[in-house]
Design a protein around this motif. Sequence first.
Motif, PDB file in Angstrom:
ATOM      1  N   LYS A   1      -6.347   8.348  -2.167  1.00 14.40           N
ATOM      2  CA  LYS A   1      -5.487   7.410  -1.455  1.00 14.40           C
ATOM      3  C   LYS A   1      -5.996   5.968  -1.610  1.00 14.40           C
ATOM      4  O   LYS A   1      -7.197   5.721  -1.496  1.00 14.40           O
ATOM      5  CB  LYS A   1      -5.466   7.809   0.022  1.00 14.40           C
ATOM      6  CG  LYS A   1      -4.335   7.185   0.785  1.00 14.40           C
ATOM      7  CD  LYS A   1      -4.256   7.815   2.172  1.00 14.40           C
ATOM      8  CE  LYS A   1      -3.626   6.918   3.194  1.00 14.40           C
ATOM      9  NZ  LYS A   1      -2.377   6.305   2.886  1.00 14.40           N
TER      10      LYS A   1
ATOM     11  N   SER B   1      -6.472   2.579  -0.040  1.00 20.59           N
ATOM     12  CA  SER B   1      -6.395   2.149   1.348  1.00 20.59           C
ATOM     13  C   SER B   1      -6.564   0.651   1.549  1.00 20.59           C
ATOM     14  O   SER B   1      -6.437   0.157   2.662  1.00 20.59           O
ATOM     15  CB  SER B   1      -7.425   2.910   2.182  1.00 20.59           C
ATOM     16  OG  SER B   1      -8.667   2.815   1.542  1.00 20.59           O
ATOM     17  N   SER B   2      -6.852  -0.090   0.477  1.00 18.72           N
ATOM     18  CA  SER B   2      -6.931  -1.539   0.653  1.00 18.72           C
ATOM     19  C   SER B   2      -6.292  -2.232  -0.543  1.00 18.72           C
ATOM     20  O   SER B   2      -6.130  -1.637  -1.612  1.00 18.72           O
ATOM     21  CB  SER B   2      -8.387  -1.979   0.766  1.00 18.72           C
ATOM     22  OG  SER B   2      -9.015  -1.785  -0.489  1.00 18.72           O
TER      23      SER B   2
ATOM     24  N   ASN C   1       0.732   4.043  -2.989  1.00 23.23           N
ATOM     25  CA  ASN C   1       0.437   5.467  -2.763  1.00 23.23           C
ATOM     26  C   ASN C   1       1.655   6.363  -2.958  1.00 23.23           C
ATOM     27  O   ASN C   1       1.616   7.543  -2.638  1.00 23.23           O
ATOM     28  CB  ASN C   1      -0.096   5.668  -1.343  1.00 23.23           C
ATOM     29  CG  ASN C   1      -1.523   5.162  -1.217  1.00 23.23           C
ATOM     30  OD1 ASN C   1      -2.421   5.649  -1.891  1.00 23.23           O
ATOM     31  ND2 ASN C   1      -1.732   4.151  -0.380  1.00 23.23           N
TER      32      ASN C   1
ATOM     33  N   LEU D   1       0.831  -1.216   0.000  1.00 27.58           N
ATOM     34  CA  LEU D   1       0.000   0.000   0.000  1.00 27.58           C
ATOM     35  C   LEU D   1       0.862   1.261   0.000  1.00 27.58           C
ATOM     36  O   LEU D   1       0.531   2.249  -0.645  1.00 27.58           O
ATOM     37  CB  LEU D   1      -0.936   0.016   1.210  1.00 27.58           C
ATOM     38  CG  LEU D   1      -2.113  -0.953   1.112  1.00 27.58           C
ATOM     39  CD1 LEU D   1      -2.957  -0.897   2.366  1.00 27.58           C
ATOM     40  CD2 LEU D   1      -2.977  -0.646  -0.117  1.00 27.58           C
TER      41      LEU D   1
END
Length: 279
Positions: free
Chosen positions: A70, A72-73, A61, A57
Motif C-alpha cells: 500500500k 501511504s504517503s 492504490n 493516494l
Amino acid sequence: MKEKQTQFLEMIKDIRSLPTIPGIVIKILSSIDDERTSFKEISSLIASDQTLSARVLRLANSPFYSVKNKISSISQAMLMLGSNAVKGLVLSTVVFKMMEKSAMGLWEHSLGTATAAHIIAKALKVAKAEEISTAALLHDIGKVIIRTKLKDEYEELLLQVEEKGISIKEAEMAWLDTDHTEIGEWAGRTWNLPEELIEPIACHHDVERSKAHQERTAIVHLADILVMASGFGFSGDRFVPPIQEAAYKVLDLNDPILEALIEEIESKLIEVKDFSQTQ
Ligand SMILES: [Fe+2]
Ligand SMILES: [Fe+2]
C-alpha cells in the motif's frame, strides 16, 4: 454552420473558463517540471492539501497500478510511480471532479483504459508502465472539457452519434471543427503536462501521427479499444473501432498475444468496477 463552429471553438478554448483547476494544482504541475524544485518540496506541496493528497493516494492504490504494498504517503507515491505519473494523478483528481454523476460511464472507461494500459505495458515489457497508465487515465480528457463547456450541445452530439451511427470523434469534428484529441492536447499544453502524457492524449486515435512516444501511444490506443470491446464503462461510442496497423507494428502484436491480454484485462476489470463504484 462555420460561424457556429467558430463560436463553439472559442467557448471551448477560452482559458478563463478553465478555472476549475485550483491554484495549488497549477503550482504543483509547474513545480514538477521545474528542476530546481526538490522532490521533497513537491511532495510537501501536494501533502499540504489534504483532500488532494487523499485523492491522489486513493488513485495510487487503485487496482490499475496494482502496487504490491500500500502506498501511504505522497513521497512514496513519487518514488514508486514516478513524478510524471503523480503529476497526471493530481490533474485527474481535478478533472474527474468536473464530471457530473451522469458521466460515470466515461470515468469507468478512463479507469478501465488505465488498467488495460498497465497490463499491456507490463506484458510487453515496456518501461514506465505507471506513466503510460496515467496517460491512459487522461486520454479522453478532451471529452470532459468539451462536455463541461457545452453541456446541452454535448448531449445533442451524443444523440447524433447514436442516430447517424458515426463515431464521437466524427461528430465532434462535424459540430465543433475540432475533436477531443485536439482539445486534450491543447489543455495538456495549457496545464504544462509533460510530452510523455500529451502525445498519447493527442494521438490515441491516430497512432501513425505519434512520433516521439509512439510505443506508449500505441498502448493507450490498444487499451482504449480493448476496454470498449469488453463493454466496460462508456466512452460515448457505440462501435468498437479496429486496432490500427501502426499499433500492430509498433507493439509487434499477434493473435495469441492479443488473446492473452484480453483475458488478463477482463479479469482485472472486475476489480476496477468495485473501485469505481466506491468513488
Ligand atoms: Fe478517444
Ligand atoms: Fe477512449
